[in-house]
Design an enzyme around this catalytic site. Structure first.
Site, PDB file in Angstrom:
ATOM      1  N   SER A  57       0.538  -0.821   0.063  1.00 17.01           N
ATOM      2  CA  SER A  57       0.330   0.496   0.445  1.00 17.01           C
ATOM      3  C   SER A  57       0.641   1.053   0.319  1.00 17.01           C
ATOM      4  CB  SER A  57      -0.961  -0.073   1.310  1.00 17.01           C
ATOM      5  OG  SER A  57      -2.056   0.595   1.076  1.00 17.01           O
TER       6      SER A  57
ATOM      7  N   ASP B 101      -7.330  -5.779  -6.927  1.00 14.71           N
ATOM      8  CA  ASP B 101      -7.723  -4.525  -6.012  1.00 14.71           C
ATOM      9  C   ASP B 101      -7.952  -3.023  -7.320  1.00 14.71           C
ATOM     10  OD1 ASP B 101      -6.882  -2.256  -3.769  1.00 14.71           O
ATOM     11  OD2 ASP B 101      -4.727  -2.363  -4.924  1.00 14.71           O
TER      12      ASP B 101
ATOM     13  N   HIS C 193      -5.801  -6.225  -2.376  1.00 11.63           N
ATOM     14  CA  HIS C 193      -5.372  -4.641  -2.215  1.00 11.63           C
ATOM     15  C   HIS C 193      -3.973  -6.237  -1.004  1.00 11.63           C
ATOM     16  CE1 HIS C 193      -3.578  -1.492  -1.865  1.00 11.63           C
ATOM     17  NE2 HIS C 193      -3.667  -1.221  -0.483  1.00 11.63           N
TER      18      HIS C 193
END
Length: 494
Positions: free
Chosen positions: A182, A418, A471
């Protein structure tokens, strides 16, 4: 014969000393038991604080899991979650830590911990670090430290590493890797650059840094920012008409739209995808009771900003904010980066249930067991609004070019469902580096099934997708994640 016996004795002594050194970590950091877990740890666990700045009382908290396989030789991996502002206990509790957490029988009872068969500690020594100060269990007595950014965070984390290895010198010879996901798409390459600079300057101790890995990480505002609309179209989330209208109105540039007609078309797309779980479009969206009242106040993905002194802050608060990666159309726009609580004006992360981690890490008996400060000093949150964070390192492409050109191995991986940081943007920027393809696009397999796709480039750069994952890849595909992680660390073909 006598010479052979002497040599054998020396070898045995070295092996014995090396074995003994694994137990030479700070005695006060050893974890002997954990509330909620019944049984024997498969390896040693350590945790505590490393002081970064004595005068400010700035302390970073870590949890270290020794490898269950061969601690003396297995790599040491530093794990960082993103945000900015999110705790790496996210990875520990929900992704690839040594335990699987089961909710307690009542809202007030502690979670139960079971051994995780797909923990990354199966094949590596792994450090979970809360960074920067103000995140997770890390804190500072001087609250001015909570105003920070990419470059300061990298510098502080490098200081942490040097001090950590001073306390755990038995691991200095192990291969060292940095990993994260991330917004750690910024943390990892900027930290890796600091580590390399320190090695060149001779900063002690000398780290045996070998490479880094980034999962669904932000990198560059143009590549990442322009990935959302084509991804949504390719996944069947918006119609051909919506896609063509937006492409024509925005001239293919969605992240920095400048015209009213472009904004109008993007509004339609925002509305179409607003109720999805942006972290994994295949998964349901968890709605906490507290978040239900927030759902009515949608604001479009772009934000207006106003100057408040020297600080840029959001003028409008988006009520439906997706959480851990600051998923604006330009995920790493220069300047002030609002954390999700600041954007959302709420303590909840939509689509994300963090109740188990919150109840466990804010339990006083757990705090004692892991040598953390009391809740009265620092309250654990999955993601915090306490910090004021600035993106001041620019595009990460220059960092990736420098690191790979320097011979450091790099694995860039993406869960292909994602929508927060779509794989299409990551695939595009890895290609943009201009390296020769040495392993042409092909499926990689696990248990005789296609687990995703891979493309290998010159200079030890690898791009990898994980089929059906979102994700946080190890959360959705733990077996496949351990498979590619262990193969890559070993230098084997994935």
């Amino acid at each position: 014969m006598a010479t052979d016996k002497v040599f054998l004795c020396l070898v045995l002594v070295c092996v014995f000393l090396r074995f003994e050194l694994i137990g030479a970590a700070p005695e006060g950091a050893l974890i002997t038991e954990l509330p909620g877990f019944e049984g024997t740890f498969p390896s040693q666990h350590y945790s505590g604080y490393i002081t970064i700045d004595e005068s400010h009382g700035k302390k970073l908290f870590y949890y270290f899991v020794v490898s269950e396989r061969n601690a003396s030789n297995d790599p040491v991996v530093l794990w960082l979650n993103g945000g900015p502002g999110c705790s790496s206990f996210d990875g520990f509790v929900y992704e690839h830590g040594p335990f699987n957490f089961e909710a307690g029988s009542t809202p007030t009872s502690l979670p139960k911990l079971h051994l995780n068969p797909y923990s990354w500690s199966k094949v590596s020594n792994i450090i979970y670090l809360d960074s920067p100060a103000g995140v997770g269990l890390s804190y500072s007595r001087n609250k001015t430290d909570y105003r920070t950014g990419d470059l300061k965070t990298a510098s502080d984390t490098h200081t942490f590493l040097l001090k950590w290895f001073e306390q755990y010198p038995e691991f200095l010879s192990n291969p060292f890797f940095i990993a994260g996901e991330s917004y750690a798409g910024v943390y990892v390459p900027t930290l890796a650059s600091e580590v390399v600079k320190g090695m060149k300057k001779g900063s002690k101790p000398i780290l045996n840094f070998k490479g880094y890995m980034v999962g669904n990480g932000v990198c560059d505002n143009e590549f990442d920012g322009n990935a959302l609309v084509p991804f949504a179209h390719g996944m069947g989330l918006i119609s051909d008409e919506f896609y063509e209208e937006a492409k024509n109105a925005c001239n293919g540039s969605y992240w920095n739209s400048a015209t009213a007609i472009c904004e109008e078309k993007l509004e339609k797309i925002d509305k179409a995808i607003a109720d999805l779980n942006i972290y994994n479009i295949l998964e349901p969206c968890y709605h906490s009771p507290e978040a239900a009242d927030e759902a009515a106040g949608n604001i479009r993905l772009p934000y207006s900003f106003r100057k408040l002194g020297e600080t840029e802050k959001p003028l409008a608060v988006r009520k439906r904010m997706f959480g851990r990666a600051w998923p604006l159309r330009a995920p790493i726009r220069d300047g002030y980066v609002p954390t999700w609580p600041q954007l959302m004006d709420s303590g909840n992360v939509p689509c994300t249930d963090d109740e188990v981690a919150t109840s466990w890490l804010n339990n006083e008996e757990v705090r004692k067991a892991i040598h953390a400060e009391e809740v009265s000093v620092v309250t654990w949150e999955l993601c915090t609004g306490k910090i004021e964070y600035f993106h001041d390192a620019g595009s990460m492409i220059k960092y990736h070019k420098s690191l790979t050109a320097g011979g450091y191995r790099s694995l860039i991986f993406s869960g292909d469902h994602d929508m927060c940081i779509p794989f299409t943007g990551t695939e595009a920027w890895t290609k943009s580096l201009g390296y020769e393809i040495v392993d042409e696009w092909r499926p990689w397999t696990f248990n005789e099934q296609v687990a995703g796709y891979i493309q290998g480039y010159d200079k030890n750069l690898t791009f990898l997708t994980i089929k059906g994952s979102g994700h946080t890849v190890p959360e959705y595909k733990p077996q496949e994640a351990l498979a590619f992680y262990s193969r890559w660390l070993e230098g084997e073909t994935i």
